[in-house]
Design an enzyme around this catalytic site. Structure first.
Site, PDB file in Angstrom:
ATOM      1  N   CYS A   2       0.848  -1.177   0.000  1.00  9.37           N
ATOM      2  CA  CYS A   2       0.000   0.000   0.000  1.00  9.37           C
ATOM      3  C   CYS A   2       0.889   1.234   0.000  1.00  9.37           C
ATOM      4  O   CYS A   2       1.900   1.283   0.695  1.00  9.37           O
ATOM      5  CB  CYS A   2      -0.937   0.101   1.203  1.00  9.37           C
ATOM      6  SG  CYS A   2      -2.113  -1.239   1.302  1.00  9.37           S
ATOM      7  N   ARG A  27       3.734  -0.237  -4.934  1.00 11.35           N
ATOM      8  CA  ARG A  27       3.496  -0.816  -3.612  1.00 11.35           C
ATOM      9  C   ARG A  27       2.171  -1.560  -3.525  1.00 11.35           C
ATOM     10  O   ARG A  27       1.876  -2.196  -2.509  1.00 11.35           O
ATOM     11  CB  ARG A  27       3.517   0.290  -2.559  1.00 11.35           C
ATOM     12  CG  ARG A  27       4.813   1.037  -2.480  1.00 11.35           C
ATOM     13  CD  ARG A  27       4.712   2.166  -1.485  1.00 11.35           C
ATOM     14  NE  ARG A  27       4.647   1.667  -0.127  1.00 11.35           N
ATOM     15  CZ  ARG A  27       5.697   1.474   0.653  1.00 11.35           C
ATOM     16  NH1 ARG A  27       6.895   1.749   0.204  1.00 11.35           N
ATOM     17  NH2 ARG A  27       5.556   1.036   1.877  1.00 11.35           N
ATOM     18  N   TRP A  76      -2.770  -2.601  -1.674  1.00 15.41           N
ATOM     19  CA  TRP A  76      -2.495  -4.035  -1.829  1.00 15.41           C
ATOM     20  C   TRP A  76      -3.349  -4.700  -0.759  1.00 15.41           C
ATOM     21  O   TRP A  76      -3.113  -4.533   0.437  1.00 15.41           O
ATOM     22  CB  TRP A  76      -1.014  -4.324  -1.607  1.00 15.41           C
ATOM     23  CG  TRP A  76      -0.632  -5.730  -1.961  1.00 15.41           C
ATOM     24  CD1 TRP A  76      -0.214  -6.170  -3.173  1.00 15.41           C
ATOM     25  CD2 TRP A  76      -0.624  -6.864  -1.097  1.00 15.41           C
ATOM     26  NE1 TRP A  76       0.050  -7.527  -3.118  1.00 15.41           N
ATOM     27  CE2 TRP A  76      -0.196  -7.971  -1.857  1.00 15.41           C
ATOM     28  CE3 TRP A  76      -0.950  -7.064   0.248  1.00 15.41           C
ATOM     29  CZ2 TRP A  76      -0.073  -9.258  -1.328  1.00 15.41           C
ATOM     30  CZ3 TRP A  76      -0.829  -8.338   0.772  1.00 15.41           C
ATOM     31  CH2 TRP A  76      -0.393  -9.421  -0.006  1.00 15.41           C
ATOM     32  N   ASN A 102      -1.553   2.081   5.862  1.00 17.30           N
ATOM     33  CA  ASN A 102      -0.700   1.005   5.367  1.00 17.30           C
ATOM     34  C   ASN A 102      -0.350   0.175   6.602  1.00 17.30           C
ATOM     35  O   ASN A 102       0.223   0.706   7.547  1.00 17.30           O
ATOM     36  CB  ASN A 102       0.548   1.626   4.727  1.00 17.30           C
ATOM     37  CG  ASN A 102       1.648   0.619   4.436  1.00 17.30           C
ATOM     38  OD1 ASN A 102       2.807   0.953   4.411  1.00 17.30           O
ATOM     39  ND2 ASN A 102       1.289  -0.621   4.211  1.00 17.30           N
ATOM     40  N   GLY A 103      -0.732  -1.110   6.580  1.00 18.51           N
ATOM     41  CA  GLY A 103      -0.438  -1.959   7.741  1.00 18.51           C
ATOM     42  C   GLY A 103      -1.619  -2.849   8.067  1.00 18.51           C
ATOM     43  O   GLY A 103      -2.519  -3.039   7.234  1.00 18.51           O
ATOM     44  N   GLU A 485      17.087 -17.450  -8.917  1.00 14.43           N
ATOM     45  CA  GLU A 485      16.691 -16.081  -9.256  1.00 14.43           C
ATOM     46  C   GLU A 485      16.101 -16.019 -10.674  1.00 14.43           C
ATOM     47  O   GLU A 485      15.109 -15.324 -10.908  1.00 14.43           O
ATOM     48  CB  GLU A 485      17.897 -15.141  -9.100  1.00 14.43           C
ATOM     49  CG  GLU A 485      17.666 -13.701  -9.506  1.00 14.43           C
ATOM     50  CD  GLU A 485      16.557 -12.984  -8.743  1.00 14.43           C
ATOM     51  OE1 GLU A 485      16.068 -13.515  -7.729  1.00 14.43           O
ATOM     52  OE2 GLU A 485      16.156 -11.898  -9.198  1.00 14.43           O
ATOM     53  N   LYS A 489      12.355 -14.721 -11.411  1.00 14.23           N
ATOM     54  CA  LYS A 489      12.039 -13.613 -12.332  1.00 14.23           C
ATOM     55  C   LYS A 489      10.949 -14.046 -13.299  1.00 14.23           C
ATOM     56  O   LYS A 489       9.985 -13.341 -13.541  1.00 14.23           O
ATOM     57  CB  LYS A 489      13.257 -13.189 -13.149  1.00 14.23           C
ATOM     58  CG  LYS A 489      14.275 -12.300 -12.508  1.00 14.23           C
ATOM     59  CD  LYS A 489      13.812 -10.922 -12.136  1.00 14.23           C
ATOM     60  CE  LYS A 489      13.130 -10.903 -10.807  1.00 14.23           C
ATOM     61  NZ  LYS A 489      13.839 -10.735  -9.601  1.00 14.23           N
ATOM     62  N   GLU A 492       7.471 -14.588 -11.565  1.00 22.40           N
ATOM     63  CA  GLU A 492       6.889 -13.321 -11.086  1.00 22.40           C
ATOM     64  C   GLU A 492       6.176 -12.564 -12.194  1.00 22.40           C
ATOM     65  O   GLU A 492       5.099 -12.029 -11.984  1.00 22.40           O
ATOM     66  CB  GLU A 492       8.010 -12.391 -10.574  1.00 22.40           C
ATOM     67  CG  GLU A 492       8.464 -12.633  -9.169  1.00 22.40           C
ATOM     68  CD  GLU A 492       9.561 -11.651  -8.766  1.00 22.40           C
ATOM     69  OE1 GLU A 492       9.450 -11.075  -7.680  1.00 22.40           O
ATOM     70  OE2 GLU A 492      10.531 -11.465  -9.526  1.00 22.40           O
ATOM     71  N   HIS A 508      17.920 -36.562  -8.647  1.00 24.80           N
ATOM     72  CA  HIS A 508      17.059 -36.883  -7.508  1.00 24.80           C
ATOM     73  C   HIS A 508      15.646 -36.368  -7.718  1.00 24.80           C
ATOM     74  O   HIS A 508      14.933 -36.122  -6.746  1.00 24.80           O
ATOM     75  CB  HIS A 508      17.666 -36.302  -6.226  1.00 24.80           C
ATOM     76  CG  HIS A 508      19.031 -36.830  -5.946  1.00 24.80           C
ATOM     77  ND1 HIS A 508      19.266 -38.109  -5.502  1.00 24.80           N
ATOM     78  CD2 HIS A 508      20.250 -36.257  -6.102  1.00 24.80           C
ATOM     79  CE1 HIS A 508      20.565 -38.301  -5.368  1.00 24.80           C
ATOM     80  NE2 HIS A 508      21.185 -37.189  -5.740  1.00 24.80           N
ATOM     81  N   LYS A 607       5.993  -4.460  -4.411  1.00 19.84           N
ATOM     82  CA  LYS A 607       7.454  -4.305  -4.343  1.00 19.84           C
ATOM     83  C   LYS A 607       7.951  -4.297  -2.908  1.00 19.84           C
ATOM     84  O   LYS A 607       9.025  -4.793  -2.613  1.00 19.84           O
ATOM     85  CB  LYS A 607       7.851  -3.003  -5.035  1.00 19.84           C
ATOM     86  CG  LYS A 607       9.328  -2.826  -5.065  1.00 19.84           C
ATOM     87  CD  LYS A 607       9.811  -2.323  -6.379  1.00 19.84           C
ATOM     88  CE  LYS A 607      11.303  -2.482  -6.523  1.00 19.84           C
ATOM     89  NZ  LYS A 607      11.697  -3.822  -6.937  1.00 19.84           N
TER      90      LYS A 607
HETATM   91  C1  G6P Z   1       9.058  -8.458  -2.707  1.00 23.77           C
HETATM   92  C2  G6P Z   1       9.562  -7.880  -4.005  1.00 23.77           C
HETATM   93  C3  G6P Z   1      10.880  -8.546  -4.387  1.00 23.77           C
HETATM   94  C4  G6P Z   1      11.895  -8.389  -3.259  1.00 23.77           C
HETATM   95  C5  G6P Z   1      11.337  -8.892  -1.920  1.00 23.77           C
HETATM   96  C6  G6P Z   1      12.216  -8.473  -0.771  1.00 23.77           C
HETATM   97  O1  G6P Z   1       8.728  -9.786  -2.880  1.00 23.77           O
HETATM   98  O2  G6P Z   1       8.604  -8.073  -5.033  1.00 23.77           O
HETATM   99  O3  G6P Z   1      11.385  -7.943  -5.562  1.00 23.77           O
HETATM  100  O4  G6P Z   1      13.047  -9.111  -3.573  1.00 23.77           O
HETATM  101  O5  G6P Z   1      10.051  -8.329  -1.686  1.00 23.77           O
HETATM  102  O6  G6P Z   1      12.179  -7.081  -0.670  1.00 23.77           O
HETATM  103  P1  G6P Z   1      13.322  -6.181  -0.104  1.00 23.77           P
HETATM  104  O7  G6P Z   1      12.825  -4.786  -0.285  1.00 23.77           O
HETATM  105  O8  G6P Z   1      13.475  -6.555   1.330  1.00 23.77           O
HETATM  106  O9  G6P Z   1      14.548  -6.458  -0.883  1.00 23.77           O
END
Ligand code: G6P
Length: 612
Positions: A2, A27, A76, A102-103, A485, A489, A492, A508, A607
Site C-alpha cells: 500500500c 506498492r 495491496w 498502510n499496515g 533467481e 524472475k 513473477e 534426484h 514491491k
Molecule cells: C518483494 C519484491 C521482491 C523483493 C522482496 C524483498 O517480494 O517483489 O522484488 O526481492 O520483496 O524485498 P526487499 O525490499 O526486502 O529487498
C-alpha cells in the site's frame, strides 16, 4: 505494501496526490482513492476506484478547484477483497475524518464489535474503516488527541495519514513499523510512504520514526511522541535521487530500463568504492567497527525474495574468502525459529526497500540478541537502514519495476566488495589474489554491457518458447542461486511455472520432467564445476530435452551441446552470478512481454512487503 500520500499547502491537492500515487503504485495496485477537503469545507471530496490508478484517473473530470488539503492511497489488499467499497480512504461514522492506512490492525474484529455495539455500521470489510470509526469516536476537535487515544486501543502496525473536516489546514500522520516520510517544501508539506512520491516537489525530507505523530500545516511541522505527546526535534535530510531516475526514460517498461541501467549501477556501487590503490571504502562504516568485524565468529545473512538469492550468493562468496561459519536464511524463518545468534555474531540484512516486515523483525531480533547488525539497503533513510548498527547503501537508485533487477546486481556487487573488505581485515586473502580480484572487479561494468548486446538473440529464443508453461533452471555453486533467481524472475512476471534447482540434484527428481518438450536453462559459466554441468547437460540431451545455456566465451563443449547459447565474458567464478543473471532477467522480461503480461506490476505482487 500500500502506498499512502498526503498534502497540505498552496497547490491544488488532487494533481499532487495523483502524481504521488503514480510513484507509489508499485506498492500495490488493487484499488486507489483520494479524499480532499473542498474549499467551502462542506464535505470531503472523495473518489475511489477498483484496479489501477488509471481507473481512478479516468474519473477525475469535474474535480472541484481550490482543494489544498488531501490524502491518497494505492492498495495491496489484506483485509477484504480488492473492490471500490474496500478502497481507501475510509471515513468515520459521521464523515468528519478521512483516513488512509498502510499496515494491519490485528484486533480490528474486536474493535469492530465494540463499535457496532455502540451503533456504528460499516460499509467495507477493511480493518482501516474500523480504525477510521475509532479515531472519529475519540475526536473532539483535535485529531492529534484522537489519533493518540485510538492507537492506544490498536494492536498491529500502521502508517496512518488523516485529515479532519474541522481542521482544514492540517494534515496528521503517525506510524508504527510501516514507513512514512515527510517532504518539506515552501509553504507546503507532504507525507508519503517513501521518497519517490516526494521527488517531484522536494528533496528535503524528515523520516518519521516508530511511535511518532506529525501535525503538518503549510508552514509548520510538529512531531511528537505518539503516546506521551512530548515534542521531538527531527533532522531534515537531503535526498540525492532525482526525478528522472524514477521515470521510464523512453523505455516501454521500468524493468527494461532498470536492466539496462545495470552497468552504471555496477560502476556506482563498486568502482566508486575502490580507491586507486585498490583499497575498499564504505563511507558509513565507522573506524570503530573494524575491531568488532575482526572478531566476529559467525555470519548470518537474512533477507527475502530476490534479496535472499543475493544472500545465498554471499554464502558462497564469504564462505570461500572469509572462512567463517555462515548461514543464509529467509527472514520469515529466521525470526520465528529461535536462531542461535548472540554477541560476536554478525547479522547481515539485505533489502532493497529497507522496509520488508520480516527482515525488519529479524533485525530487531538480532539486536535483542546483541549481535552486530549490518544492513545492505537500497532505499536511503529506510527503517532498516536507520535501525541497523551499520549500513552500506547499494546505490542502485530508485527501483520501480516490481521484479527486482538492478537492485539485485547492486546487492551482489556490494556483497562481493564487503567480502573482500572482510577478508582483508581478517587476513584470509593473499595480497596477490586480492589485487587480481580487484582488477577483475573493475571490468564488470564493461562486461555487463557486453552481455546486454545479446538482447536481440535472447528475444529470438524467447519467441520460440514464450508459450511454454514449465521451465527448469539448473546451476551449481555460485550459480545455484542464479538458477533460483532466474526462475523467480520468470514466474513473477510471466506467471509460468519455473523451478530453480541445484544441478547436482537433477538425478534426484527433476530428471523425470525431461522429454523433448522440456526447456532447461543451464547456467554453466567457467567454474570449478563446469565439467559437472556439462555432464548434466549431456544427460538432458540424452533424453531429448531442450537446453538454453549460459556459458563463458570460448566454452567449446557447451557450444556443441546447447540448443541456445548465451555468453558472458571471462570472469572469476565469484563474479559470474552478476553477469549470468542479466541474460535471465532479459529472458524473463521478453517472455512476459510476449505473453502480454503487466511486466512492471505483476498480479498479486507488491514491491515492498510491509506486512507478514
Ligand atoms: C518483494 C519484491 C521482491 C523483493 C522482496 C524483498 O517480494 O517483489 O522484488 O526481492 O520483496 O524485498 P526487499 O525490499 O526486502 O529487498
Amino acid at each position: 505494501m500500500c502506498g499512502i500520500v498526503g498534502y497540505v499547502g498552496e497547490r491544488e491537492a488532487v494533481p499532487v496526490l495523483i502524481k504521488g500515487l503514480e510513484h507509489l503504485e508499485y506498492r500495490g495496485y488493487d484499488s486507489a482513492g483520494i479524499a480532499c477537503l473542498s474549499h467551502d469545507r462542506s464535505k470531503f471530496f472523495m473518489i475511489k476506484e477498483k484496479g489501477k490508478l488509471a481507473e481512478l484517473k479516468a474519473q477525475l473530470n469535474g474535480v472541484p478547484p481550490q482543494m489544498r488539503l488531501g490524502i491518497g492511497h494505492t492498495r495491496w489488499a489484506t483485509h477484504g477483497e480488492p473492490s471500490k467499497i474496500n478502497a481507501h480512504p475510509h471515513l468515520g461514522r459521521d464523515s468528519r475524518i478521512a483516513l488512509v492506512h498502510n499496515g494491519i490492525v490485528e484486533n480490528y474484529a474486536e474493535l469492530k464489535s465494540e463499535l457496532e455495539r455502540k451503533g456504528h455500521r460499516f460499509k467495507s470489510k477493511t480493518d482501516t474503516e474500523v480504525a477510521a470509526h475509532l479515531i472519529e469516536y475519540y475526536y473532539r476537535g483535535d485529531l492529534c488527541e484522537a489519533l493518540r487515544k485510538a492507537v492506544r486501543r490498536m494492536k498491529g502496525f500502521f502508517a496512518f495519514v488523516a485529515i479532519s473536516h474541522d481542521e482544514p489546514n492540517r494534515l496528521f500522520a503517525c506510524k508504527r513499523s510501516n514507513p512514512l516520510v515527510i517532504g518539506v517544501g515552501h509553504n507546503e508539506h507532504f507525507v508519503a510512504s517513501d521518497v519517490s512520491a516526494l521527488l517531484p516537489y522536494t528533496k528535503r525530507v524528515i523520516y518519521l520514526d516508530d511511535d511518532e505523530l506529525v501535525e503538518l500545516t503549510p508552514d509548520s511541522v510538529r512531531v511528537t511522541q505518539l503516546q506521551k505527546g512530548t515534542k521531538i526535534q527531527k533532522k531534515v535530510s537531503e535526498i540525492n535521487w532525482n526525478v528522472e531516475q524514477a521515470q521510464k526514460g523512453g523505455f516501454p517498461h521500468f524493468m527494461l530500463k532498470e536492466i539496462y541501467e545495470q552497468p552504471r549501477v555496477l560502476s556506482e556501487t563498486i568502482l566508486e568504492r575502490i580507491d586507486d590503490k585498490g583499497n575498499i571504502h564504505f563511507e558509513l562504516l565507522p573506524k570503530s567497527t573494524v575491531k568488532k568485524l575482526q572478531k566476529i565468529k559467525k555470519i548470518h545473512i537474512v533477507s527475502c525474495g530476490t534479496a535472499y538469492h543475493a544472500g545465498l550468493v554471499a554464502n558462497y562468496m564469504m564462505g570461500k574468502y572469509v572462512r567463517l561459519p555462515i548461514e543464509a536464511t529467509v527472514s520469515s524463518e529466521f525470526r520465528y525459529e529461535d536462531p542461535i545468534v548472540g554477541p560476536g555474531d554478525l547479522v547481515v540484512l539485505i533489502t532493497q526497500s529497507g522496509e520488508t516486515a520480516d527482515t525488519l523483525a529479524a533485525l530487531r531480533l538480532a539486536k535483542e540478541k546483541k549481535a552486530l547488525t549490518l544492513a545492505i539497503v537500497n532505499v536511503v533513510g529506510s527503517t532498516i537502514a536507520r535501525e541497523a548498527d551499520l549500513v552500506i547503501y547499494t546505490q542502485a537508485g530508485p527501483e520501480i519495476g516490481v521484479a527486482s533487477t538492478k537492485a539485485y546486481i547492486a546487492q551482489l556487487g556490494t556483497l562481493a566488495l564487503f567480502t573482500f573488505y572482510l577478508a582483508r581485515l581478517r587476513k584470509t586473502i593473499a595480497s596477490q589474489e586480492y589485487r587480481e580480484l580487484i582488477g577483475e572487479f573493475r571490468k564488470l561494468p564493461k562486461s555487463a554491457e557486453q552481455v546486454l548486446k545479446q538482447v536481440d538473440d535472447i528475444d529470438r529464443c524467447a519467441r520460440k518458447h514464450f508459450h511454454r508453461k514449465n521451465f527448469l533452471y539448473l546451476g551449481r555453486g555460485y550459480n545455484y542461486p542464479t538458477a533460483l533467481e532466474g526462475a523467480l524472475k520468470l514466474k513473477e512476471i510471466s506467471y509460468a511455472h519455473a523451478h530453480g534447482y541445484a544441478a547436482g540434484e537433477m538425478k534426484h527428481g527433476p530428471i523425470a520432467l525431461i522429454d523433448e518438450e522440456q526447456l532447461v536453462i543451464c547456467i554453466a559459466p567457467q567454474s570449478k564445476t563446469y565439467d559437472k554441468m556439462i555432464s548434466n547437460i549431456e544427460e538432458i540431451k540424452a533424453r531429448n530435452g531442450l537446453v538454453m545455456a549460459i556459458g563463458t566465451y570460448g566454452s567449446k563443449a557447451l557450444s556443441k551441446l546447447a540448443d541456445y547459447l548465451f555468453l558472458i565474458p571471462n570472469t572469476p567464478e565469484i563474479f559470474s552470478p552478476i553477469l549470468s543473471v542479466i541474460t535471465l532477467q532479459v529472458f524473463a522480461y521478453k517472455i512476459a512481454v510476449l505473453n502480454h503480461r503487466d511486466v512492471d506490476q505483476p498480479r498479486n505482487l507488491a514491491k515492498s512487503v510491509t506486512v507478514e
